[in-house]
Every structure is written in structure tokens, then in C-alpha cells.
Design an enzyme around this catalytic site. Structure first.
Site, PDB file in Angstrom:
ATOM      1  N   GLU A 171       0.811  -1.223   0.000  1.00 44.49           N
ATOM      2  CA  GLU A 171       0.000   0.000   0.000  1.00 44.49           C
ATOM      3  C   GLU A 171       0.845   1.274   0.000  1.00 44.49           C
ATOM      4  O   GLU A 171       0.482   2.258   0.640  1.00 44.49           O
ATOM      5  CB  GLU A 171      -0.928   0.027   1.225  1.00 44.49           C
ATOM      6  CG  GLU A 171      -2.078  -0.943   1.136  1.00 44.49           C
ATOM      7  CD  GLU A 171      -3.150  -0.645   2.173  1.00 44.49           C
ATOM      8  OE1 GLU A 171      -2.850   0.038   3.174  1.00 44.49           O
ATOM      9  OE2 GLU A 171      -4.276  -1.095   1.981  1.00 44.49           O
ATOM     10  N   GLU A 227      -6.942  -7.180  -0.509  1.00 45.47           N
ATOM     11  CA  GLU A 227      -7.449  -7.059   0.878  1.00 45.47           C
ATOM     12  C   GLU A 227      -8.922  -6.690   0.858  1.00 45.47           C
ATOM     13  O   GLU A 227      -9.284  -5.546   0.596  1.00 45.47           O
ATOM     14  CB  GLU A 227      -6.662  -5.998   1.655  1.00 45.47           C
ATOM     15  CG  GLU A 227      -5.240  -6.420   1.965  1.00 45.47           C
ATOM     16  CD  GLU A 227      -4.483  -5.408   2.822  1.00 45.47           C
ATOM     17  OE1 GLU A 227      -5.121  -4.592   3.508  1.00 45.47           O
ATOM     18  OE2 GLU A 227      -3.242  -5.436   2.776  1.00 45.47           O
TER      19      GLU A 227
HETATM   20  C1  GAL Z   1      -4.344  -2.128   5.223  1.00 46.85           C
HETATM   21  C2  GAL Z   1      -2.997  -2.803   5.375  1.00 46.85           C
HETATM   22  C3  GAL Z   1      -3.118  -4.074   6.181  1.00 46.85           C
HETATM   23  C4  GAL Z   1      -3.891  -3.801   7.446  1.00 46.85           C
HETATM   24  C5  GAL Z   1      -5.236  -3.231   7.090  1.00 46.85           C
HETATM   25  C6  GAL Z   1      -6.102  -2.913   8.287  1.00 46.85           C
HETATM   26  O1  GAL Z   1      -4.181  -0.812   4.880  1.00 46.85           O
HETATM   27  O2  GAL Z   1      -2.441  -3.113   4.119  1.00 46.85           O
HETATM   28  O3  GAL Z   1      -1.853  -4.567   6.473  1.00 46.85           O
HETATM   29  O4  GAL Z   1      -3.174  -2.907   8.210  1.00 46.85           O
HETATM   30  O5  GAL Z   1      -5.078  -2.038   6.396  1.00 46.85           O
HETATM   31  O6  GAL Z   1      -6.315  -4.034   9.045  1.00 46.85           O
END
Ligand code: GAL
Length: 819
Positions: A180, A249
Site C-alpha cells: 500500500e 485485501e
Molecule cells: C491495510 C494494510 C493491512 C492492514 C489493514 C487494516 O491498509 O495493508 O496490512 O493494516 O489495512 O487491518
């Protein structure tokens, strides 16, 4: 059967690749594995957030839930705790983890980073990195690039040595560099843009033979695939028409912080988001998290990230299936798999069906098609006509029609089984046994306030905490003295960058201050009474996880930065450049009171009166292992703030006295409409967490040692141990359920069109009794059913079938199909 249905309540009690080299490439439609385009479902499981003994079961459940891929970050700070010294044992045995996934026949997406974020301490960076002269993280900077390159190469080499990449016959089909970075790149200027190119080139030069991804990185250079992160990714478009649409994600819930309510995400919305993604040409999708687990020890990131990383994931913190989330998503995965050949090969035709209503149709050669029908309005249900047939589409839902005719799944229609109980209020679900803790009397050790060793040092300034402690401890003592020419009252103002501090004046507790996850800074303002002469001021500043996110997060500080005394005439004295004495850590930490070999040491005091509500105290007792094989947790509701160890293993930080705001929660969150992390929350006005997972393998037969370091004051005599002794599962099926479940029933007789439901209990448990069964119009919900106005007694029939199945399936996961 009309509206009548069969309801069941069942009580249960305990009881890939195989070395062949495959190529992985991609095109605009999908990842291409061994020449075949694939639609892939993936789930995040972070290996150190469970024990190695838990891994096979979690992965097996992920496979049964319809996943093809397990995704994990790699946690640099625990793999290289000291520069050049590597650690890959126990929960950090990465090779064993990848092989465990391989043994289950699943693929791996390895997110090497090495920046992870992940609510993990310092985002996964080792603290020693911070002290390399001239270093600047995550930008074009020689010292940083050198270390990053070394570590990424170290991991790639390790995987190669073990033949774990797909081209070597291993399970790894995808790798990630950075994480990210696109969200923060603006803060690094030109250095940031160059860094993205350098990171991409560095990754590619390692010749892994699998594609690399960069998530949330719209400028990811070719051939790196830029991927989407978020609650929804249907509108995402990769930065080249040659790249497939990948979602790395998809948040199944959200993470928990001390002082916050518990977030959850309704499965209807999660399923909607997933179905919309595939409807719009998505090809690889990953749940963050599929199993969240636990931030054991001091692994939690910061500030103030809680110990539980349950995440409302389909597999709960204890490794148990969360229903109906797991089951509903499994059904969705099956439905999408039935469309796979259309999605990867076909022509895509979009068709509007009305306001907020649409169809996306995928044609194969020959005119056969699969379709997704969507109602993306958040309030109005609709009837739509598609290819001459009428379909009912509830608001905020997607129907899947693998043959363009029959709806086999609708995201808003949950027919998966339910379980009783809430994993966040009890381990697993149902049948919880709470045992009183202590089998031996409590012992304690009261720590010295302020400087306790000759390793302290003095400065005439207020020091930043993390640079001073190097994160070897959560604690830094700031001690000074205040001279008063007479006994008098005054105001003390202390300002801190975070995260919490306990203040002692003349060795007595004066105040506790703390921030919160979104802003850990705080002020303490107290009226104090000074004695004539020398008064001691001792402040213990506490860190609760090192920051893991944001531009330049690596240089965000903590600790006390201002101390001002004002007398009642408002004359101010700034103590900034007073003589301050510093001491890293607490006395008990340096003695090693958490260690099992000190359990019988004379350091521990025992007596008739157990000190309670005492700050900076260590407690010790023992408990008997709870019988059975159910998951174990400690109920620490009676404690204040601190850390707990079982048999020398840290089960994490606790903070029971930090209550979340009393408003903003709902137990019945409307899944319709756009979700965000604050939309659905539970447990307002309560501690974020009172139950702490103790992995079964950390507990042995007989007496087990429990040690707690209580920082602000609590009552250990009320601690209890919980275990789960049973599981209760329920299901409801009716003729209205249009899902021809025979599609997912293994070896099914495909002519059967009876609606069916599958009841499953977790591994190791078996069905022993059936409490309720009704064929008719029963009422109520799981755990509280009653007969309706029409009722045929189905109990004895179901009992016979279930108990028979139970006997023949005793040694495997017990499940049954009922229609
Ligand atoms: C994203 C990140 C993850 C985790 C998530 C929130 O931005 O890539 O590693 O932190 O947010 O749980």
C-alpha cells in the site's frame, strides 16, 4: 412444504501441487496457472498469529470453505531480531507454514514486503533499522535500500532452497513487494516515485518465476500487477489492459483497539462485495483476514492495537468456524466456481435492468452463459426480468446464475448453519465452561517506583521514548525532583506523545493518562500538594505497540515531551531542561518474573492479604488444565492494564479498564448500503477485550503457571479460565430456499431438487444429541426455537439419522446433509 420449514438444533461434544513444476503467468482475464486461467479465492492467515499446531486445522477449514490460496505477510522484525541474525522457529517457522499449506493442496501468496503494516509492531520493520546512520525508510535511500534488498533476497532464497515456488513444484504462485505504498507516496516526493521503480526492479531481479503484485499502487511498473485493497473493489481497473483484476485485501471485519467497540461486518454485505467483484470481471480475491488470530506477546502494532486480532473473520480467533459467515461464503465460492469457465473465457455483456438494477453476462463460445443479477440499491427490493424470466432481487444483493437460468446463490439469502454464542464473548461457540482459576494461593511482587537500578542515566532534557528504549520494553521511567520553598499547592501539566503514563508524586500514584488508537497523545493536568523541600516526580511512560501505518510512521515518537508546574499565582516553571533520570523497563521485567524457573523463587511474596488495586505489581498463581480439547481463554475482566504469561509464554497485553464510548453500537446492523469500519460495532461502553486466548499447546496436564504484570491496579482473585465443552449448531431449510444445494453436495444425485442444509461441527467434536427438530412453521432463532402453529414431530427421525451418521464418521469432521 410452502413456508413450513425444518429447524434443527444439534448439540455436539468432543470427541496441489505435489512437487510438479507449474508455470504461473497472467493475462488480462486471470492468473494463468499451468496454461489454465483461474478464478481464485484466497484468505489471509498470518502464521505467527496462531501456533504451528493450529495451522493444519485452520488451513483445512479454509480449504473446506472453498479457498484456493492462503496469503500471508512475512514479519521481518521477528525473522531478523538482530541485524544478520535470523530466526525461523516456532510460530515464525515460515517454511513449515508454507509447507503446511502445500500439504493441504492450496496455493500461497507470499507478501514479502518487507513492510507489512498489518497492525503488527512497527509494521514489521526491525527497530534496529531505525538506528542505522542516515537511514530513511521507504524511499530512495542507500542504507534502507541495502537492508530491504538483503531481506527480500533472503526470503526468496529460503523459499527457493526449499523448492517452494510454483516453478519448483511448490505452492507459491504470487509474491508481493512493499504494501500500500501508493497511499503514502505523496509524502515522499520524487524519492517516492523512484522508490516504487526501484522496489519493482529489485523484486523482478530475484527471478522467482511467479508474478509480483503491488497493492494500492496505481503506478506499479509493468509487469508488476497493481491490485486493489478496500471494502469494495468492483470498480477497480488495473493500470494496464494486460493485467488481471486482483483484490488483495477485502476486509472481513476490522481490527480492534483498546478503548474501542468491537467492529463486525455482516456476511450479506461481505458476500455482496465479493459477488460484485466477480460480476465486474474480478479474477483473484483475498479475504483480509480469513483467520485473524492473536497478537501474542508484544507483536501488536500501534498505537493501542488490542491483543485479539479476531477481525470477525470466517474462522474466529480460536480457530473455530464462525457461522453463518464461513458457510455463506463457502456457498458463494461454490457458486462462483460454477461460473469459472465463463468468467475466464467469455465475452462480457452488461445490461441495465432498471434503476440500481443490472445484469452482467459472460458468454462462452456456443452461446452458453453465466450471469450475475445485481440490485445495488440499498433499500428497495425488486423483481427483474432477465431473458424472459422473472427474478426477485432483494436490495443490496447479487444473484448468481451459472447457466443464465437458475439462481443458485443470492448474497442476501443466508441458508448456512448458525452456531450459538459469540466467539468474542466466549471461546469458540456454545457450551462454555468457566472455571475458577487459582489452585495455589496468589504470590506477588511489588515493583519499585522510579529508578531501580544503577543502569539509569541522566539528561537535562526530555527524551523521546522509542529511541531511548529501542523497544526492548514498553516502559520508560522519567524521574526528576521538584524543590518547594514551602508546603504548597500547585498545578502540574504533563504532555505526552503517547501512549499512556502513570505519574507518581512522592512515590504515591497521582494520575493516569492515555491516548487512543487514532491519536495517542494526551495531557495530564493535576492539582498537586508539594511538601517543603525535595519532592520526587516519577513518570512511567508506556508504549502499547509501535506505530505501524502512515507516511514516515517510522519516526513517529512517543513519551513525555513537556512538564510544567504552575503555582496558584500562575508562575510557571518549565521542567523540560531539568535534570531527568531515565530507566528503561521495570524492575520485575529485569528480574524476569515471567520466567517459569523463577516460579519458586523467594522473590515472590505470599501472605494472608492479597494486595489488590495496586499499581506496578506482579502476580503469580497456577491453574489446572481444563479438561477436554476445547479452546482456552482467560477472563481478565477484573484486571487493569498489563501483560499476562502462561507457562512463560506471553498471551499478550490486556487493558480491561479502558472502556469504549457508550454510543455508536448496534447488534443488528443493516447490511444494506456501503459498509465502513465504524458502521457495525458491538460492546459500546465495555472493554474492547476481556478474554485472552491461551493456545492449548501452551497448557500441560496438571498445574500451569500464570504470571501477570499489573501496571495500574486490578483484582487477580476474580480471574477465571474458560474452556469450551460443547458446540451447538442450528439450521433452517424450507421449500422457499431456491438454492439447489445438491450442487455442492459431494457425490450428489443431481436429480434431487429438495432444498437441503448441511450441519457441520468442528474437527474433534461429534454430534451427541438433537435438542430440537420441527417440520412446520417453527419460530425463534438458534438456541431459542419454539414450535409454530403447524408442526410435525421430526425429532426422532432426525435423531436416528444423525446418531447413525455420527457413528460412521467419528474420526473425521462430522457433518450431515438434511432435506
Ligand atoms: C491495510 C494494510 C493491512 C492492514 C489493514 C487494516 O491498509 O495493508 O496490512 O493494516 O489495512 O487491518
Amino acid at each position: 412444504m410452502g413456508k413450513f420449514g425444518l429447524i434443527l438444533l444439534v448439540i455436539v461434544v468432543y470427541g496441489v501441487l505435489g512437487g510438479v513444476s507449474v508455470t504461473v503467468t497472467y493475462d488480462s482475464k486471470a492468473l494463468v496457472i499451468d496454461g489454465r486461467r483461474r478464478i481464485l479465492q484466497s484468505g489471509s492467515v498470518h502464521y505467527p498469529r496462531a501456533t504451528p499446531e493450529m495451522w493444519p486445522d485452520i488451513i483445512e477449514k479454509a480449504k473446506e470453505g472453498g479457498l484456493d490460496v492462503i496469503e500471508t505477510y512475512v514479519f521481518w522484525n521477528y525473522h531478523e531480531p538482530v541485524k544478520g541474525q535470523y530466526y525461523f522457529e516456532g510460530r515464525f517457522d515460515l517454511v513449515r507454514f508454507v509447507k503446511t499449506v502445500q500439504d493441504a493442496g492450496l496455493f500461497v501468496h507470499l507478501r514479502i514486503g518487507p513492510y507489512a503494516c498489518a497492525e503488527w509492531n512497527y509494521g514489521g520493520f526491525p527497530l534496529w533499522l531505525h538506528f542505522i546512520p542516515g537511514i530513511q525508510f521507504r524511499t530512495i535511500n542507500g542504507p534502507f535500500q541495502a537492508e530491504m534488498e538483503l531481506f527480500v533476497a533472503k526470503i526468496v532464497d529460503l523459499m527457493k532452497e526449499e523448492n517452494l515456488f510454483a516453478s519448483q513444484g511448490g505452492p507459491i504462485i504470487l509474491a508481493q513487494v512493499e504494501n500500500e505504498y501508493g497511499n503514502v507516496e505523496w509524502a515522499y516526493g520524487v524519492g517516492g516515485e523512484l522508490y516504487v521503480k526501484w522496489a519493482a526492479e529489485t523484486a523482478l531481479s530475484l527471478n522467482t518465476s511467479v508474478p509480483w503484485v503491488m497493492c494500492s499502487q496505481s503506478d506499479a511498473p509493468d509487469p508488476i500487477i497493481n491490485t486493489c485493497n478496500g471494502f469494495y473493489c468492483d470498480t477497480f481497473i488495473p493500470n494496464s489492459p494486460l493485467k488481471p483484476k486482483i483484490w488483495t485485501e477485502d476486509y472481513t471485519g476490522w481490527f480492534l483497539s483498546f478503548g474501542y467497540p468491537v467492529p463486525y461486518r455482516p456476511v450479506e454485505d461481505l458476500a455482496f462485495a465479493v459477488a460484485r467483484f466477480f460480476e465486474k470481471g474480478g479474477t483473484f480475491h483475498n479475504y483480509y483476514m480469513y483467520f485473524g488470530g492473536t497478537n501474542f506477546g508484544r507483536t501488536a502494532g500501534g498505537p493501542l492495537v488490542a491483543t485479539s486480532y479476531d477481525y470477525d473473520a470466517p474462522i474466529n480467533e480460536y480457530g473455530f468456524i464462525r457461522q453463518p459467515k464461513w458457510g455463506h461464503l463457502r456457498d458463494l465460492h461454490m457458486a462462483i466456481k460454477h461460473c469459472e469457465e465463463y468468467l475466464v473465457s467469455g465475452d462480457h455483456v452488461h445490461q441495465s435492468l432498471g434503476i440500481n438494477l443490472e445484469a452482467d453476462v459472460y458468454y462462452k463460445t456456443g452461446g452458453d452463459c453465466a450471469a450475475f443479477l445485481a440490485n445495488y440499491g440499498s433499500s428497495v427490493d425488486a423483481n427483474v426480468t432477465f431473458k424472459g424470466k422473472l427474478y426477485f432481487l432483494p436490495a443490496w444483493s447479487v444473484s448468481v446464475l451459472p447457466d443464465c437460468k437458475k439462481v443458485i446463490f443470492n448474497t442476501a439469502k443466508v441458508v448456512a448453519q448458525k452456531s450459538i454464542g459469540d466467539a468474542k464473548s466466549a471461546p469458540g461457540t456454545g457450551g462454555v465452561n468457566e472455571l475458577s482459576l487459582s489452585t495455589s494461593p496468589w504470590s506477588w511482587y511489588i515493583e519499585k517506583v522510579g529508578v531501580w537500578s544503577n543502569e539509569s542515566f541522566t539528561e537535562t532534557s526530555l527524551l523521546e521514548q522509542i529511541s531511548t528504549t529501542k523497544d526492548t520494553s514498553d516502559f520508560l521511567w522519567y524521574s526528576t525532583s521538584i524543590e518547594a520553598d514551602e508546603k504548597k499547592d500547585a498545578f502540574l501539566l504533563i504532555q505526552s506523545l503517547g501512549h499512556a503514563a502513570l505519574v507518581f508524586l512522592n512515590q504515591k500514584v497521582l494520575a493516569l493518562g492515555y491516548g487512543y488508537h487514532d491519536d495517542a497523545s494526551f495531557n495530564i493536568s493535576e492539582k498537586i500538594s508539594l511538601e517543603q523541600g525535595n519532592n520526587t516526580l516519577d513518570i512511567i511512560s508506556m508504549l502499547i505497540g509501535v506505530q505501524n501505518y502512515g507516511p514516515w510512521f517510522d519516526v513517529m515518537g512517543a513519551g513525555i515531551y513537556s512538564v510544567i508546574l504552575a503555582d496558584l499565582k500562575n508562575t510557571k516553571k518549565d521542567y523540560l531542561s531539568n535534570k531527568w533520570t531515565y530507566q528503561v523497563g521495570t524492575e520485575g521485567e529485569s528480574l524476569g518474573l515471567d520466567r517459569t524457573d523463577l516460579a519458586n523463587s523467594s522473590l515472590w511474596t505470599q501472605g494472608a492479604y492479597l494486595p489488590i488495586n495496586q499499581s506496578l505489581i506482579w502476580y503469580k498463581s497456577t491453574f489446572m488444565d481444563p479438561k477436554g480439547k476445547g479452546p482456552i481463554s482467560l477472563n481478565l475482566a477484573s484486571m487493569g492494564k498489563g501483560q499476562a504469561w502462561v507457562n512463560g509464554q506471553s498471551i499478550g497485553r490486556y487493558w480491561s479498564t479502558y472502556l469504549s464510548p457508550s454510543t455508536g453500537c448496534t447488534d443488528h446492523c443493516d447490511y444494506r448500503g456501503t459498509y465502513d469500519a465504524q458502521k457495525c460495532q458491538k460492546k459500546c461502553g465495555q472493554p474492547a477485550q476481556v478474554l485472552y486466548h491461551v493456545p492449548r499447546t501452551w497448557v500441560h496436564a496438571g498445574e500451569n503457571l500464570l504470571v501477570l504484570h499489573e501496571e495500574i491496579g486490578g483484582d487477580p482473585s476474580k480471574i477465571s479460565v474458560l474452556t469450551q465443552t460443547g458446540q451447538a449448531v442450528c439450521g433452517h431449510v424450507s421449500e422457499d430456499d431456491s438454492i439447489p444445494v445438491d450442487l455442492w453436495k459431494p457425490n450428489s444425485d443431481s436429480t434431487s431438487q429438495n432444498p437441503q442444509i448441511r450441519l457441520t461441527c468442528d474437527q474433534g467434536w461429534k454430534i451427541t444429541s438433537v435438542r430440537f427438530a420441527s417440520f412446520g412453521n417453527p419460530k425463534g432463532d438458534c438456541g431459542a426455537f419454539t414450535y409454530g402453529s403447524c408442526h410435525t414431530d421430526a425429532l426422532s427421525v432426525v435423531q436416528q439419522v444423525l446418531l447413525f451418521v455420527c457413528i460412521i464418521q467419528q474420526h473425521r469432521q462430522t457433518s450431515i446433509w438434511l432435506s
